[in-house]
Motif scaffolding. Structure first.
Motif, PDB file in Angstrom:
ATOM      1  N   PRO A   1      25.448 -20.152  12.718  1.00  0.00           N
ATOM      2  CA  PRO A   1      24.891 -20.049  14.077  1.00  0.00           C
ATOM      3  C   PRO A   1      24.166 -18.711  14.263  1.00  0.00           C
ATOM      4  O   PRO A   1      24.713 -17.652  13.967  1.00  0.00           O
ATOM      5  N   VAL A   2      22.926 -18.799  14.724  1.00  0.00           N
ATOM      6  CA  VAL A   2      22.095 -17.608  14.875  1.00  0.00           C
ATOM      7  C   VAL A   2      21.443 -17.617  16.257  1.00  0.00           C
ATOM      8  O   VAL A   2      20.961 -18.656  16.711  1.00  0.00           O
ATOM      9  N   HIS A   3      21.429 -16.454  16.921  1.00  0.00           N
ATOM     10  CA  HIS A   3      20.717 -16.300  18.186  1.00  0.00           C
ATOM     11  C   HIS A   3      19.283 -15.851  17.864  1.00  0.00           C
ATOM     12  O   HIS A   3      19.052 -14.707  17.462  1.00  0.00           O
ATOM     13  N   ILE A   4      18.332 -16.743  18.073  1.00  0.00           N
ATOM     14  CA  ILE A   4      16.952 -16.436  17.689  1.00  0.00           C
ATOM     15  C   ILE A   4      16.369 -15.326  18.552  1.00  0.00           C
ATOM     16  O   ILE A   4      15.537 -14.536  18.077  1.00  0.00           O
ATOM     17  N   HIS A   5      16.786 -15.228  19.805  1.00  0.00           N
ATOM     18  CA  HIS A   5      16.240 -14.179  20.669  1.00  0.00           C
ATOM     19  C   HIS A   5      16.512 -12.787  20.086  1.00  0.00           C
ATOM     20  O   HIS A   5      15.647 -11.898  20.145  1.00  0.00           O
ATOM     21  N   GLU A   6      17.686 -12.607  19.521  1.00  0.00           N
ATOM     22  CA  GLU A   6      18.032 -11.309  18.925  1.00  0.00           C
ATOM     23  C   GLU A   6      17.148 -11.032  17.704  1.00  0.00           C
ATOM     24  O   GLU A   6      16.693  -9.898  17.493  1.00  0.00           O
TER      25      GLU A   6
ATOM     26  N   GLU B   1      21.352 -23.493  13.948  1.00  0.00           N
ATOM     27  CA  GLU B   1      22.002 -23.403  12.639  1.00  0.00           C
ATOM     28  C   GLU B   1      20.933 -23.013  11.627  1.00  0.00           C
ATOM     29  O   GLU B   1      20.082 -23.836  11.265  1.00  0.00           O
ATOM     30  N   ALA B   2      20.937 -21.743  11.201  1.00  0.00           N
ATOM     31  CA  ALA B   2      19.828 -21.270  10.370  1.00  0.00           C
ATOM     32  C   ALA B   2      20.269 -20.161   9.435  1.00  0.00           C
ATOM     33  O   ALA B   2      21.370 -19.598   9.567  1.00  0.00           O
ATOM     34  N   ASP B   3      19.393 -19.856   8.485  1.00  0.00           N
ATOM     35  CA  ASP B   3      19.583 -18.719   7.585  1.00  0.00           C
ATOM     36  C   ASP B   3      18.931 -17.510   8.249  1.00  0.00           C
ATOM     37  O   ASP B   3      17.716 -17.471   8.456  1.00  0.00           O
ATOM     38  N   GLU B   4      19.735 -16.533   8.588  1.00  0.00           N
ATOM     39  CA  GLU B   4      19.249 -15.395   9.372  1.00  0.00           C
ATOM     40  C   GLU B   4      18.148 -14.627   8.646  1.00  0.00           C
ATOM     41  O   GLU B   4      17.150 -14.219   9.262  1.00  0.00           O
ATOM     42  N   VAL B   5      18.283 -14.428   7.347  1.00  0.00           N
ATOM     43  CA  VAL B   5      17.300 -13.652   6.587  1.00  0.00           C
ATOM     44  C   VAL B   5      15.950 -14.371   6.552  1.00  0.00           C
ATOM     45  O   VAL B   5      14.900 -13.785   6.859  1.00  0.00           O
ATOM     46  N   HIS B   6      15.985 -15.638   6.190  1.00  0.00           N
ATOM     47  CA  HIS B   6      14.731 -16.395   6.106  1.00  0.00           C
ATOM     48  C   HIS B   6      14.093 -16.577   7.482  1.00  0.00           C
ATOM     49  O   HIS B   6      12.855 -16.560   7.604  1.00  0.00           O
ATOM     50  N   LEU B   7      14.903 -16.777   8.497  1.00  0.00           N
ATOM     51  CA  LEU B   7      14.371 -16.929   9.849  1.00  0.00           C
ATOM     52  C   LEU B   7      13.706 -15.637  10.311  1.00  0.00           C
ATOM     53  O   LEU B   7      12.650 -15.653  10.951  1.00  0.00           O
ATOM     54  N   SER B   8      14.315 -14.502   9.967  1.00  0.00           N
ATOM     55  CA  SER B   8      13.732 -13.206  10.306  1.00  0.00           C
ATOM     56  C   SER B   8      12.410 -13.007   9.565  1.00  0.00           C
ATOM     57  O   SER B   8      11.419 -12.527  10.147  1.00  0.00           O
ATOM     58  N   ASN B   9      12.368 -13.382   8.283  1.00  0.00           N
ATOM     59  CA  ASN B   9      11.127 -13.284   7.513  1.00  0.00           C
ATOM     60  C   ASN B   9      10.036 -14.178   8.096  1.00  0.00           C
ATOM     61  O   ASN B   9       8.847 -13.814   8.112  1.00  0.00           O
ATOM     62  N   LEU B  10      10.439 -15.338   8.576  1.00  0.00           N
ATOM     63  CA  LEU B  10       9.508 -16.294   9.164  1.00  0.00           C
ATOM     64  C   LEU B  10       8.797 -15.683  10.372  1.00  0.00           C
ATOM     65  O   LEU B  10       7.561 -15.678  10.461  1.00  0.00           O
ATOM     66  N   VAL B  11       9.581 -15.151  11.318  1.00  0.00           N
ATOM     67  CA  VAL B  11       8.999 -14.536  12.521  1.00  0.00           C
ATOM     68  C   VAL B  11       8.188 -13.306  12.133  1.00  0.00           C
ATOM     69  O   VAL B  11       7.104 -13.046  12.679  1.00  0.00           O
ATOM     70  N   ASN B  12       8.696 -12.535  11.169  1.00  0.00           N
ATOM     71  CA  ASN B  12       8.011 -11.319  10.723  1.00  0.00           C
ATOM     72  C   ASN B  12       6.621 -11.649  10.168  1.00  0.00           C
ATOM     73  O   ASN B  12       5.630 -10.952  10.465  1.00  0.00           O
TER      74      ASN B  12
ATOM     75  N   PHE C   1      14.734 -26.131  20.076  1.00  0.00           N
ATOM     76  CA  PHE C   1      14.357 -24.779  20.472  1.00  0.00           C
ATOM     77  C   PHE C   1      12.906 -24.574  20.055  1.00  0.00           C
ATOM     78  O   PHE C   1      12.553 -24.788  18.896  1.00  0.00           O
ATOM     79  N   VAL C   2      12.069 -24.160  20.994  1.00  0.00           N
ATOM     80  CA  VAL C   2      10.637 -24.020  20.731  1.00  0.00           C
ATOM     81  C   VAL C   2      10.236 -22.561  20.905  1.00  0.00           C
ATOM     82  O   VAL C   2      10.503 -21.950  21.946  1.00  0.00           O
TER      83      VAL C   2
END
Length: 420
Positions: free
Chosen positions: A267-272, A304-315, A344-345
């Motif tokens: 579980p990851v909070h995307i806003h953070e 439900e996500a991989d925090e590292v890859h999700l961060s790279n995605l937004v980056n 979530f959009v």
């Protein structure tokens, strides 16, 4: 093919007519004799010259017998299933023109008049030369008509035509695949060349910087100055890390292609994550006098996500928004979020140079980069958006891109919310 087949069929009909005509003509030179009950050959009681006239073919054979002979002849020329009609006429001894009809098949009169669709063949039955009945027996004509000869030819060629069409389609398909493969190979060659050029450029810059730093550190004045030594060593370390990141990017792309990357889902909070990524661009924004607006309206941001890859995605998306900003125009990026049903959009918009339709269709292809006149005006390997799309799809999400050339671009990502 149809014309040739029609001509061949007509020749076969003529040949079958000739075969039967010759067979029937052989009977024209023969006499028949009348006999009394005693079996002795004697003249009739009332002798007449009519007794000397030999019997005609029409008198000798019935319609069924002639039809059977024609059927055998047609079979001998490989027209077994061909329908035909026939007529046997006696020629007038005075004019030589067809006279009385001796024998005629049932539908002959109906098909004979249609010379456009039907084919007729005639054979003149002449008494053999030197036979006893020569000049006594009237000549006769055998006329054979084949109805709808074109349809017969077409039916006989159906298999050939179907086979020809089939192989023609195969040839067209093979040609299409060949051309498609050639174009694809050409496209891959262009992508490969662009990738090699970009990679060479990306590696040459840090190598040159490291080389200059090493040469500077060998200088006696620099060796005695600890501060300068630390400065040049930090440059070497930074450029080394830069090269290492480039290598990792290429290796990561290879792993994604082979689907070897394992996601550490939790579980990851995307806003953070969004806030942390934006903080990392503070210096770049300040240097370009840019601005980022966060409109985080989603009430539920847990996925439900991989925090590292999700961060790279937004980056990657924010980095692209800054990379492709307009010259002399402060970059502006807007990140907004919302909930749509069970999804979530997140939408990332910018005021950059935008993309044309052709570029927009290909931005998610591996190694593809939009050209703006100079292939190296924006650094990279063309792997960022391909990575973004792969990671989004790995999270069962979807990504859409919109862009207007000269006005900016927008990326919309939909991810399923965590189920509680």
């Amino acid at each position: 093919m149809l014309l040739l087949g029609e001509e061949q069929t007509k020749q076969k009909v003529i040949e079958a007519t000739r075969i039967v005509g010759q067979e029937l003509a052989a009977y024209k030179g023969m006499y028949t004799t009348n006999t009394r009950s005693g079996g002795n050959n004697i003249l009739p009681d009332e002798f007449s010259l009519e007794f000397l006239k030999p019997r005609t073919v029409g008198q000798r054979f019935s319609v069924e017998e002639i039809n059977e002979k024609l059927a055998k002849a047609f079979a001998s020329v490989h027209l077994e299933k061909t329908k035909f009609e026939f007529e046997l006429d006696a020629l007038s001894t005075r004019t030589g023109m067809p006279g009385a009809i001796e024998k005629q098949s049932k539908n002959f009169s109906r098909v004979y008049d249609d010379s456009v669709n039907n084919f007729s063949s005639g054979y003149l039955l002449i008494t053999p030369s030197g036979s006893p009945a020569e000049n006594l027996a009237a000549d006769e004509t055998l006329t054979v008509v084949v109805p709808n000869v074109k349809n017969i030819v077409f039916k006989s060629l159906q298999v050939r035509i179907a086979t020809s069409i089939f192989f023609t389609l195969i040839i067209i398909a093979a040609f299409y695949l060949t051309v498609r493969t050639m174009l694809r190979q050409k496209k891959l060659a262009m992508i490969k060349n662009d990738f090699i050029n970009n990679m060479t450029h990306e590696f040459k810059t840090p190598i040159a910087t490291i080389s200059l730093a090493v040469d500077a550190m060998r200088n006696e004045k620099v060796i005695s100055d600890q501060e300068k030594m630390n400065y040049f060593s930090s440059i070497i370390k930074e450029e080394n890390q830069r090269m290492n990141r480039q290598v990792e990017t290429i290796l990561k792309a290879s792993q994604l292609e082979k689907q070897e990357v394992e996601l550490n889902l939790k579980p990851v909070h995307i806003h953070e994550i969004i806030k942390d990524v934006v903080d990392n661009f503070t210096l770049q924004l300040a240097e370009k006098m840019g601005k980022v607006d966060l409109v985080l309206d989603a009430s539920n941001d847990v996925v439900e996500a991989d925090e590292v890859h999700l961060s790279n995605l937004v980056n990657n998306l924010v980095d692209n928004a800054l990379k492709y900003s307009k010259d002399n125009v402060p970059p502006y990026v807007k990140l907004s979020t919302q909930n749509f049903g069970k999804k979530f959009v997140v939408r990332i918009e910018d005021n950059g140079i935008g993309m044309n339709r052709e570029t927009l269709k290909r931005i998610f292809e591996r190694f593809y980069r939009a050209h703006t006149g100079n292939i190296h005006n924006v650094k990279g390997f063309g792997l960022g958006l391909s990575y973004v799309k792969t990671i989004v799809e790995a999270h069962d999400g979807d990504i859409k891109a919109e862009s207007i050339l000269g006005k900016g671009s927008a990326f919309t990502i939909e991810l399923p919310l965590k189920k509680f």
